[in-house]
Scaffold this motif. Structure first.
Motif, PDB file in Angstrom:
ATOM      1  N   VAL A   1      10.683  -5.723   6.176  1.00  0.00           N
ATOM      2  CA  VAL A   1      10.403  -5.697   4.735  1.00  0.00           C
ATOM      3  C   VAL A   1      11.422  -6.540   3.979  1.00  0.00           C
ATOM      4  O   VAL A   1      11.068  -7.389   3.142  1.00  0.00           O
ATOM      5  CB  VAL A   1      10.416  -4.241   4.207  1.00  0.00           C
ATOM      6  CG1 VAL A   1      10.325  -4.230   2.681  1.00  0.00           C
ATOM      7  CG2 VAL A   1       9.267  -3.445   4.813  1.00  0.00           C
ATOM      8  N   LYS A   2      12.711  -6.335   4.262  1.00  0.00           N
ATOM      9  CA  LYS A   2      13.771  -7.042   3.527  1.00  0.00           C
ATOM     10  C   LYS A   2      13.657  -8.552   3.672  1.00  0.00           C
ATOM     11  O   LYS A   2      14.001  -9.295   2.749  1.00  0.00           O
ATOM     12  CB  LYS A   2      15.140  -6.571   4.022  1.00  0.00           C
ATOM     13  CG  LYS A   2      15.493  -5.159   3.609  1.00  0.00           C
ATOM     14  CD  LYS A   2      16.846  -4.748   4.183  1.00  0.00           C
ATOM     15  CE  LYS A   2      17.208  -3.325   3.823  1.00  0.00           C
ATOM     16  NZ  LYS A   2      18.496  -2.903   4.413  1.00  0.00           N
ATOM     17  N   SER A   3      13.186  -9.012   4.828  1.00  0.00           N
ATOM     18  CA  SER A   3      13.099 -10.455   5.051  1.00  0.00           C
ATOM     19  C   SER A   3      11.936 -11.092   4.298  1.00  0.00           C
ATOM     20  O   SER A   3      11.873 -12.320   4.189  1.00  0.00           O
ATOM     21  CB  SER A   3      12.960 -10.745   6.545  1.00  0.00           C
ATOM     22  OG  SER A   3      11.708 -10.294   7.042  1.00  0.00           O
TER      23      SER A   3
ATOM     24  N   ARG B   1       0.850  -1.192   0.000  1.00  0.00           N
ATOM     25  CA  ARG B   1       0.000   0.000   0.000  1.00  0.00           C
ATOM     26  C   ARG B   1       0.881   1.236   0.000  1.00  0.00           C
ATOM     27  O   ARG B   1       1.829   1.322   0.777  1.00  0.00           O
ATOM     28  CB  ARG B   1      -0.926  -0.005   1.212  1.00  0.00           C
ATOM     29  CG  ARG B   1      -1.862   1.214   1.282  1.00  0.00           C
ATOM     30  CD  ARG B   1      -3.070   0.925   2.182  1.00  0.00           C
ATOM     31  NE  ARG B   1      -2.673   0.539   3.514  1.00  0.00           N
ATOM     32  CZ  ARG B   1      -2.585   1.387   4.545  1.00  0.00           C
ATOM     33  NH1 ARG B   1      -2.861   2.668   4.369  1.00  0.00           N
ATOM     34  NH2 ARG B   1      -2.229   0.966   5.737  1.00  0.00           N
ATOM     35  N   MET B   2       0.572   2.167  -0.881  1.00  0.00           N
ATOM     36  CA  MET B   2       1.291   3.438  -0.965  1.00  0.00           C
ATOM     37  C   MET B   2       0.320   4.576  -0.743  1.00  0.00           C
ATOM     38  O   MET B   2      -0.765   4.591  -1.327  1.00  0.00           O
ATOM     39  CB  MET B   2       1.953   3.595  -2.343  1.00  0.00           C
ATOM     40  CG  MET B   2       3.012   2.569  -2.674  1.00  0.00           C
ATOM     41  SD  MET B   2       3.514   2.684  -4.421  1.00  0.00           S
ATOM     42  CE  MET B   2       2.883   1.116  -5.036  1.00  0.00           C
ATOM     43  N   GLU B   3       0.710   5.517   0.087  1.00  0.00           N
ATOM     44  CA  GLU B   3      -0.111   6.697   0.358  1.00  0.00           C
ATOM     45  C   GLU B   3       0.735   7.951   0.186  1.00  0.00           C
ATOM     46  O   GLU B   3       1.641   8.218   0.968  1.00  0.00           O
ATOM     47  CB  GLU B   3      -0.678   6.651   1.779  1.00  0.00           C
ATOM     48  CG  GLU B   3      -1.690   5.548   2.011  1.00  0.00           C
ATOM     49  CD  GLU B   3      -2.290   5.587   3.404  1.00  0.00           C
ATOM     50  OE1 GLU B   3      -1.868   6.448   4.218  1.00  0.00           O
ATOM     51  OE2 GLU B   3      -3.175   4.757   3.695  1.00  0.00           O
ATOM     52  N   GLY B   4       0.455   8.689  -0.879  1.00  0.00           N
ATOM     53  CA  GLY B   4       1.174   9.941  -1.129  1.00  0.00           C
ATOM     54  C   GLY B   4       2.670   9.770  -1.266  1.00  0.00           C
ATOM     55  O   GLY B   4       3.445  10.672  -0.911  1.00  0.00           O
ATOM     56  N   LEU B   5       3.109   8.641  -1.804  1.00  0.00           N
ATOM     57  CA  LEU B   5       4.542   8.350  -1.873  1.00  0.00           C
ATOM     58  C   LEU B   5       5.225   9.315  -2.845  1.00  0.00           C
ATOM     59  O   LEU B   5       4.816   9.451  -4.006  1.00  0.00           O
ATOM     60  CB  LEU B   5       4.757   6.901  -2.311  1.00  0.00           C
ATOM     61  CG  LEU B   5       6.126   6.294  -2.021  1.00  0.00           C
ATOM     62  CD1 LEU B   5       6.412   6.298  -0.519  1.00  0.00           C
ATOM     63  CD2 LEU B   5       6.201   4.866  -2.563  1.00  0.00           C
TER      64      LEU B   5
ATOM     65  N   ILE C   1      10.128   1.398  -7.016  1.00  0.00           N
ATOM     66  CA  ILE C   1      10.586   0.101  -6.522  1.00  0.00           C
ATOM     67  C   ILE C   1      11.643   0.287  -5.441  1.00  0.00           C
ATOM     68  O   ILE C   1      11.659  -0.405  -4.421  1.00  0.00           O
ATOM     69  CB  ILE C   1      11.147  -0.746  -7.680  1.00  0.00           C
ATOM     70  CG1 ILE C   1      10.035  -1.131  -8.655  1.00  0.00           C
ATOM     71  CG2 ILE C   1      11.843  -2.007  -7.151  1.00  0.00           C
ATOM     72  CD1 ILE C   1       8.985  -2.062  -8.083  1.00  0.00           C
ATOM     73  N   GLY C   2      12.548   1.255  -5.654  1.00  0.00           N
ATOM     74  CA  GLY C   2      13.585   1.518  -4.665  1.00  0.00           C
ATOM     75  C   GLY C   2      13.005   1.896  -3.311  1.00  0.00           C
ATOM     76  O   GLY C   2      13.488   1.441  -2.267  1.00  0.00           O
ATOM     77  N   MET C   3      11.960   2.708  -3.318  1.00  0.00           N
ATOM     78  CA  MET C   3      11.335   3.087  -2.050  1.00  0.00           C
ATOM     79  C   MET C   3      10.621   1.908  -1.398  1.00  0.00           C
ATOM     80  O   MET C   3      10.667   1.739  -0.175  1.00  0.00           O
ATOM     81  CB  MET C   3      10.361   4.251  -2.274  1.00  0.00           C
ATOM     82  CG  MET C   3      11.058   5.570  -2.556  1.00  0.00           C
ATOM     83  SD  MET C   3       9.932   6.998  -2.581  1.00  0.00           S
ATOM     84  CE  MET C   3       9.136   6.765  -4.181  1.00  0.00           C
ATOM     85  N   LEU C   4       9.980   1.079  -2.192  1.00  0.00           N
ATOM     86  CA  LEU C   4       9.256  -0.064  -1.636  1.00  0.00           C
ATOM     87  C   LEU C   4      10.187  -1.137  -1.096  1.00  0.00           C
ATOM     88  O   LEU C   4       9.802  -1.930  -0.236  1.00  0.00           O
ATOM     89  CB  LEU C   4       8.341  -0.676  -2.708  1.00  0.00           C
ATOM     90  CG  LEU C   4       7.201   0.214  -3.198  1.00  0.00           C
ATOM     91  CD1 LEU C   4       6.443  -0.484  -4.325  1.00  0.00           C
ATOM     92  CD2 LEU C   4       6.250   0.582  -2.066  1.00  0.00           C
ATOM     93  N   THR C   5      11.410  -1.175  -1.587  1.00  0.00           N
ATOM     94  CA  THR C   5      12.367  -2.204  -1.164  1.00  0.00           C
ATOM     95  C   THR C   5      13.436  -1.672  -0.212  1.00  0.00           C
ATOM     96  O   THR C   5      14.455  -2.336  -0.006  1.00  0.00           O
ATOM     97  CB  THR C   5      13.040  -2.839  -2.400  1.00  0.00           C
ATOM     98  OG1 THR C   5      13.705  -1.833  -3.161  1.00  0.00           O
ATOM     99  CG2 THR C   5      12.007  -3.537  -3.277  1.00  0.00           C
TER     100      THR C   5
END
Length: 319
Positions: free
Chosen positions: A89-91, A16-20, A61-65
């Motif tokens: 997140v990383k795991s 879920r992204m909000e105002g990213l 993608i960079g922000m999500l990861t």
């Protein structure tokens, strides 16, 4: 049976992204790479980010990861808020980047097995998992080869296998078929599609429309960091009856580049000229940008910038 957009619409949320938002302040004037994305990806969904180079897909993608720090907004991946819980997140994610990040000094099997060990697998379990994935992806005969001995398509398959070693909840694929030959691209499509058929949540970035249509259940169309459309590929194609806006900025008055627009096939087109800028609204955009570029060149004009803004699409409706 392969999940559809309807069957995943009520599944738990994977992303879920909000105002990213991401701004690079040191670029000239400040570069807004991603500007306020609001998106949701469901568990088990194959979701695509479609856009040209520089659209903001890889930054998203960079922000999500956890690799890129957001300038504003929030994102949740696999139940974890990315900024507050990066370790969680990383795991739970697997990432395949555009660049070949395989360790050239290791064998193919060791590239996978070492990743498994990093995520807490025992040495025997990591080795078994590595060989299973190589067999699954048609690379069992390359297990003992060094990474630098692989073709481009083979390296991408190994990278996908490595990303799957720890059974991630979400798999991110950033331009996975860029730069590979057509046969390797077809092989990768089959592998990626087979992953989704097992229920794997996949997020794909691509600038290939045919790739997005072939693989994705839903697409988010991004241009210069802005979300232009989000829907199923079929709905986005159906929306072509709405107005597409093509904008071209030249280095001088744009009028000479527009003189023949009303006579070309697919018209009429709504044309607005403002000095060096021309904006064309049309329900038949195919080939129109190319015509503007060629007409401008013939008139001695140089293009400074050109964008195509497809019609916005409705969010997916409930089944």
């Amino acid at each position: 049976m392969k999940p559809t957009a309807a069957t995943t619409a009520h599944a738990p949320t994977a992303i879920r992204m909000e105002g990213l938002r991401k701004v690079y302040p040191h670029a000239q004037g400040g570069l807004v790479a991603v500007d306020g994305l609001d998106l949701t990806v469901h568990q088990g969904e194959f979701f695509g980010l479609l856009g040209t180079n520089g659209a903001g897909k890889s930054t998203t993608i960079g922000m999500l990861t956890t690799l890129v720090a957001p300038s504003a907004g929030k994102a949740w991946v696999a139940g974890y808020e990315v900024s507050a819980g990066p370790v969680g997140v990383k795991s739970r994610i697997g990432v395949v980047s555009q660049a070949n990040t395989l360790d050239r000094a290791l064998t193919v099997a060791d590239n996978l097995a070492f990743r498994g060990r990093y995520f807490g697998m025992s040495a025997p379990a990591a080795r078994r998992r590595a060989l299973e994935l190589l067999e699954r992806f048609g690379l069992a005969d390359k297990a003992g080869a060094k990474a630098h001995q692989l073709s481009g398509g083979q390296a991408r398959r190994v990278m996908i296998g490595r990303a799957l070693m720890h059974l991630p909840e979400v798999l991110f694929l950033d331009e996975p078929t860029a730069g590979v030959d057509p046969q390797a691209r077809d092989d990768l499509w089959q592998i990626i599609a087979s992953l989704h058929e097992t229920g794997q949540t996949v997020v794909l970035t691509t600038h290939y429309l045919d790739e997005a249509e072939a693989l994705c259940q839903r697409l988010a169309v991004i241009d210069h960091g802005h979300l232009l459309a989000c829907n199923t590929p079929g709905a986005i194609k159906a929306s072509r009856g709405a107005q597409t806006v093509i904008t071209v900025h030249y280095d001088a008055d744009a009028t000479p580049a527009t003189e023949a627009l009303h006579s070309i096939p697919g018209g009429p087109h709504d044309v607005a000229v403002d000095g060096p800028t021309v904006r064309v609204s049309t329900t038949h955009p195919d080939g129109l940008l190319g015509h503007l570029l060629r007409a401008g060149s013939a008139a001695g004009l140089t293009v400074r910038d050109a964008t195509t803004t497809p019609p916005a699409c409705r969010p997916p409706s409930s089944p």
